[in-house]
Design a protein around this motif. Structure first.
Motif, short mmCIF file in Angstrom:
data_model
loop_
_atom_site.label_atom_id
_atom_site.label_comp_id
_atom_site.label_asym_id
_atom_site.label_seq_id
_atom_site.Cartn_x
_atom_site.Cartn_y
_atom_site.Cartn_z
N PHE A 115 -0.12 -0.33 -5.82
CA PHE A 115 -0.27 -0.27 -4.37
C PHE A 115 -1.74 -0.11 -4.01
CE2 PHE A 115 4.17 0.72 -4.65
CZ PHE A 115 4.73 0.38 -3.42
N ALA A 144 5.69 4.83 -2.20
CA ALA A 144 4.77 4.29 -3.21
C ALA A 144 4.72 5.20 -4.43
CB ALA A 144 3.38 4.11 -2.62
N ALA A 172 5.24 3.48 -8.05
CA ALA A 172 3.97 2.84 -8.44
C ALA A 172 3.48 3.31 -9.80
CB ALA A 172 2.90 3.12 -7.39
N ILE A 226 -1.82 3.82 -7.60
CA ILE A 226 -2.04 3.77 -6.15
C ILE A 226 -3.54 3.87 -5.91
CG2 ILE A 226 -1.59 4.85 -3.91
CD1 ILE A 226 0.94 6.08 -5.10
#
Length: 787
Positions: free
Chosen positions: A338, A351, A355, A358
Motif C-alpha cells: 500500500f 491495509a 499488507a 505500507i
C-alpha cells in the motif's frame, strides 16, 4: 500490388484457415459466418475484415466485414456491386447442458430482406477433446441442406497440450453425404496458428497461418487445386474484445496497480426496461472486486498488488469480506503493498490487516483515532418552530425516531452504541494486531489512543508504516524488495477461452435486497420494494431449474407491512409449491425490517461486524398545530366516524388515539417476535429477551441465536450446496423484478449534494418520505461508521 501479394503469400505458406473453417472448431470472429451457435462460447466479439486475393493480386472490391457482439452479429459480404448480408444470433442452452449452444442466421442479398434464407445451427462440446457442429442451411426452401462437423483434440491426456492440436472433419448432406474435408489446426507456440486441410471431393489443399497480438489478430490462407497450383487466398485483420494467447508482450513477475477508490457497492443501481437492465449508478461492487481478486490469485504472471492512495468508503462488514479475499490471495505466495498520501482510520486498519508493506508520503498522515458516534437531535429546533413529534416505540431500545423527538441521547441509545462500538473496536484492534503485530512498537490500543498521526516519521518510528517515500519512488522500492518486479497499470481481463467444455453447475438464484424497505416497486441496488422483491423470490421459487435461493440483505428496514409481504414469500419457499432452501447473506446491515425478511430463511450468515437485530416497531406522528397557529393557518373539520381524522397534522392526538396507536405497535411487535421464533426455531420468550429494539453486531447475534454462522457470500454458497444436496458447483443467477416507479428515480443522486456530516440525516429523511403514509415502521437507528 505485387509486393503486397508476396507478403501475403509468404504469410500463407505457414498458414488460420478461412476458406475451410470447421463447424465444430471455429469459435472466433468467423463463427458468425461458419456456425453462429459457436458465438455463444464468447470468443467472437469485435470488428474484423476479410479480404480475397489470387495470383493477379488483391480484389479490392471483394471483402467481408464482421461486426460481432456477445451473442449477436452482422456480417456484410461485398462482391463488386453485389452485397449480401447476415444477421446471426446465438444462445447457450444451460438448462439442458452447459456445453450446448444453438444459433440462427438470416441471409439476404442487396435489399431483398424478406426473401432471405434461414439457417439454424448447433454446437455441442461434451468434453475438452470432442466437439460436434451442425448447420441446417436454407431451411425454408426445398433446397435445404446440412453441414456436419466433428473435431477431436488427440492430446487429451495432457492438460498443457490438450488445446494445441485439433483434428477436424466436415461433411455436407444434400440427399447424400459428401466426402469429408479433413483438417488439422495447431498452436504449438502461443499466438502462432498453423494448419492445413484437404478436400477429398475436389482434391483441393489448403494451408493457413495466423498470428495473435492479444487483442489484435491477423492471418491468411492459400488454397491449391488438385494440380497443386495456387488457386486463391484470403487474409484477415481482426480486432477483438477478448485477449487471445500471444508470444509477444507477455508481462511476467509484475505487481498490478489495483484501483480501489470511491464507495464499494453491494450492487450497481439498475433500472429494468423490458428484458434489459440499465445501469444507472455504476461503481465497484463487493462481489466484483472479490471475483477479480480470485482471478488474479490464479494468474501466474501477477506477483502482487499495489494500492495507491486507496482511501475507499465501505461498511465495515464489507471491509471484512475484502480482507478475507486478499488474505486468500496472499495464501498463494503473492504480496500486497500500500502507498498513501494520507490514510483514514478505517483504511489504515484494512491495509494493516493484509499488507506486506505500507508506505506513506513524507508529510502524510494516519487518521487512526478510534470510533465515535455523533448524533444530532432536533427536538428543540422543532419545538421552536412549533412542531411536535409523537414518537411511539415498542421499547426504549427502538430509537430510530429519537432524533426528532428527543433533545439528547437517551440511556437506552447510549447502551446500544456502547455495545456496538466495543465489538467493532475490538475487531479493528485485532485486524491491526494480526497484520502488523510484530512490527508495532506499542500495543494497538495505546497507538489508537495516541492518534491521530500527523507526523509521518513518528508513524514510521512506531512501526505503523514501513517507510516514507514519494509515489514516484514506489516502483524502485517494489523492484528492490520483490525480485525486480514491475508495477503495471492494467492487466488483460477478458481472456479468450480455449477450453471446450464447462463443468455442470447447478443454478442458484441470487436476489439483492439493498436499501430501504417500502411498498410497491423498488430500485435494484438502491431500495427494496415489496412488490419487486417478492416477485423476484416467487419467480426463483417457481423456476424448477433453480435449486436454491441466496438473499443478500443490506438494509436497515422500513415499512412493517412491506417487510411482512417479503417475509411471506420467503416462508412459501418452505411451505408452498416448489419448496427450496433459502439462505440469507447479510451485508453491512440487516436490521429491523431487514432482519424481519431474513428470519424465515433456512440459514442466516453475517459478518462479525454486520449490524443486525433491532427487533422492534416505532410509529411517528408529526403534529404541526403550534406551527399553524404561528403562521395564522386555521383548520376546520367535518367528520363522520369518531377517529376519521386520526393522524391529522393540525391537532394533537387524544389519549384514546395514542392508546390505539400503541396497541397497534405492540401488535406488530408481537407479530415480529413470533415470525422470528418460528423462523429461528426459538421460544417466543427467548426472542423477546434479545429483541426489544436492541441492536447487535453479527458476532453478538450469533451468541444469541439470531444468526447461524459468521462469513460472507462464499460461506453462503458452501452452505447452499449442503442444504440443497448438490454434487456439482453452483452458478449464481441474479433475479431481478419489475421496472421501477418514476416517483423514486429522481432521488437517486440527491444525497450526493448534501454535506457528508449531514448526509445520514438527509438519507433518514429520504427514507421516511419514501415510506409515504405508513405509520408503523421497522427501521434501524443511524448506524455508526468508521472512516
Amino acid at each position: 500490388m505485387k509486393k503486397i501479394l508476396i507478403v501475403l503469400t509468404l504469410i500463407s505458406i505457414s498458414g488460420v484457415l478461412l476458406a475451410y473453417n470447421s463447424l465444430a472448431n471455429t469459435d472466433d470472429f468467423m463463427a458468425s459466418k461458419v456456425n453462429p451457435a459457436a458465438m455463444g462460447v464468447g470468443n467472437s466479439g469485435g470488428i474484423s475484415f476479410l479480404g480475397v486475393y489470387d495470383e493477379d493480386g488483391i480484389y479490392e472490391d471483394d471483402y467481408t466485414l464482421f461486426f460481432n457482439f456477445d451473442n449477436f452479429a452482422y456480417v456484410l459480404d461485398q462482391y463488386g456491386r453485389r452485397s449480401s448480408h447476415r444477421l446471426a444470433l446465438s444462445a447457450p442452452i444451460t438448462q439442458i447442458n452447459p456445453n450446448l449452444y444453438i444459433g440462427s442466421s438470416w441471409d439476404w442479398n442487396n435489399k431483398k430482406f424478406k426473401s432471405g434464407k434461414l439457417s439454424e445451427s448447433i454446437l455441442f462440446r461434451p468434453t475438452d477433446y470432442l466437439s460436434f457442429g451442425v448447420v441446417g442451411n436454407d431451411l425454408l426452401n426445398e433446397e435445404r441442406n446440412y453441414d456436419l462437423g466433428i473435431a477431436v483434440r488427440p492430446m487429451l491426456h495432457d492438460n498443457n497440450w490438450i488445446d494445441r492440436i485439433t483434428l477436424t472433419a466436415d461433411f455436407n448432406y444434400d440427399e447424400e453425404v459428401s466426402q469429408p474435408i479433413v483438417g488439422i489446426q495447431t498452436e504449438l507456440v502461443d499466438g502462432v496458428k498453423l494448419g492445413g486441410s484437404y478436400d477429398l471431393d475436389s482434391e483441393e489443399l489448403g494451408v493457413d497461418f495466423g498470428i495473435s497480438f492479444g487483442n489484435f489478430r491477423m492471418g491468411s490462407n492459400i488454397t491449391a487445386d488438385k494440380d497443386k497450383k495456387f488457386s486463391r487466398g484470403e487474409y484477415y485483420l481482426s480486432s477483438t474484445d477478448k485477449v487471445f494467447r500471444t508470444f509477444i508482450g507477455k508481462k511476467k513477475n509484475f505487481f498490478l496497480d489495483y484501483k480501489l477508490k470511491g464507495e464499494i457497492l453491494e450492487k450497481n443501481v439498475t433500472q429494468k426496461i423490458g428484458p434489459f437492465s440499465i445501469v444507472m449508478e455504476k461503481g465497484k461492487t463487493l462481489s466484483g472486486i472479490i471475483n477479480e481478486i480470485e482471478k488474479l490469485k490464479t494468474n501466474e504472471n501477477v506477483k502482487g498488488l499495489v494500492f495507491k492512495s486507496g482511501n475507499f468508503s465501505a461498511k465495515f462488514a464489507q471491509r471484512i469480506a475484502l480482507k478475507n479475499a486478499l488474505l486468500d490471495f496472499k495464501s498463494s505466495g503473492k504480496k500486497i503493498v500500500f502507498y498513501y498520501e494520507n490514510i483514514s482510520g478505517a483504511n489504515y486498519a484494512f491495509a494493516a490487516s493484509v499488507a506486506d508493506e505500507i508506505y506513506l508520503n513524507p508529510i502524510g498522515s494516519i487518521d487512526l483515532k478510534g470510533l465515535s458516534v455523533n448524533m444530532p437531535y432536533f427536538k428543540n429546533l422543532l419545538d421552536t418552530l412549533g412542531i411536535d413529534v409523537v414518537n411511539l416505540r415498542s421499547h426504549d431500545f427502538k430509537t430510530a425516531g429519537n432524533v426528532f423527538s428527543e433533545a439528547h441521547m437517551t440511556e437506552a441509545e447510549r447502551e446500544t452504541y456502547r455495545l456496538l462500538l466495543e465489538d467493532i473496536y475490538n475487531e479493528i484492534v485485532m485486524m491491526i494486531k494480526e497484520g502488523r503485530g510484530d512490527k508495532l512498537k506499542r500495543p494497538v490500543v495505546e497507538l489508537i489512543d495516541n492518534g491521530p498521526y500527523w507526523n509521518a516519521e513518528k508513524a514510521l518510528e512506531l512501526g505503523l508504516i514501513d517507510g516514507t517515500i514519494y509515489e514516484d519512488q514506489l516502483k524502485k522500492k517494489v523492484k528492490e524488495n520483490y525480485n525486480s518486479a514491475e508495477i503495471e497499470e492494467k492487466y488483460k481481463k477478458n481472456i479468450a477461452t480455449t477450453k471446450w467444455s464447462k463443468p455442470k453447475k447447478e443454478k442458484i438464484a441470487l436476489i439483492y435486497a439493498v436499501g430501504n424497505i417500502h411498498s410497491g416497486k423498488g430500485i435494484s441496488g438502491k431500495s427494496i420494494g415489496s412488490k419487486t422483491t417478492s416477485k423476484e423470490i416467487k419467480n426463483a421459487r417457481e423456476d424448477k431449474s433453480v435449486k436454491g435461493i441466496i438473499l443478500r440483505v443490506d438494509s436497515g428496514g422500513g415499512s412493517a407491512v412491506a417487510s411482512d409481504v417479503i417475509a411471506r414469500e420467503i416462508e412459501l419457499c418452505k411451505t408452498g409449491k416448489n419448496k427450496k432452501p433459502v439462505i440469507v447473506s447479510m451485508g453491512g446491515a440487516a436490521a429491523s425490517g431487514g432482519y424481519y425478511i431474513a428470519a424465515m430463511a433456512d440459514k442466516i450468515i453475517a459478518q462479525p461486524t454486520t449490524i443486525t437485530g433491532s427487533i422492534g416497531v416505532i410509529g411517528i406522528f408529526p403534529v404541526f398545530e403550534r406551527l399553524y397557529e404561528k403562521i395564522h393557518i386555521n383548520w376546520d373539520t367535518i367528520k363522520k366516524g369518531k377517529h376519521s381524522d386520526l393522524g391529522s397534522t393540525h391537532r394533537q392526538m387524544t389519549s384514546e388515539e395514542k392508546d390505539i396507536a400503541e396497541k397497534a405497535i405492540h401488535h406488530f411487535y408481537d407479530r415480529f417476535i413470533s415470525i422470528v421464533a418460528k423462523g429461528r426455531d426459538m421460544e417466543t420468550e427467548k426472542v423477546h429477551e434479545v429483541a426489544q429494539g436492541r441492536v447487535w453486531t453479527g458476532k453478538q447475534a450469533l451468541k444469541r441465536g439470531l444468526i447461524d454462522a459468521l462469513g460472507g457470500m462464499d460461506l453462503a454458497v458452501k452452505e447452499m450446496k449442503k442444504l440443497a444436496s448438490l454434487d456439482h458447483d453452483v452458478k449464481l443467477i441474479e433475479f431481478e423484478g419489475d421496472d421501477i416507479d418514476d416517483s423514486i428515480k429522481l432521488s437517486l443522486k440527491a444525497s450526493n449534494m448534501i454535506p457528508e456530516s449531514l448526509r445520514s440525516i438527509w438519507e433518514l429523511g429520504a427514507k421516511m418520505k419514501q415510506l409515504d403514509d405508513e405509520k408503523y415502521l421497522m427501521i434501524l437507528p443511524l448506524a455508526p461508521e468508521f472512516k
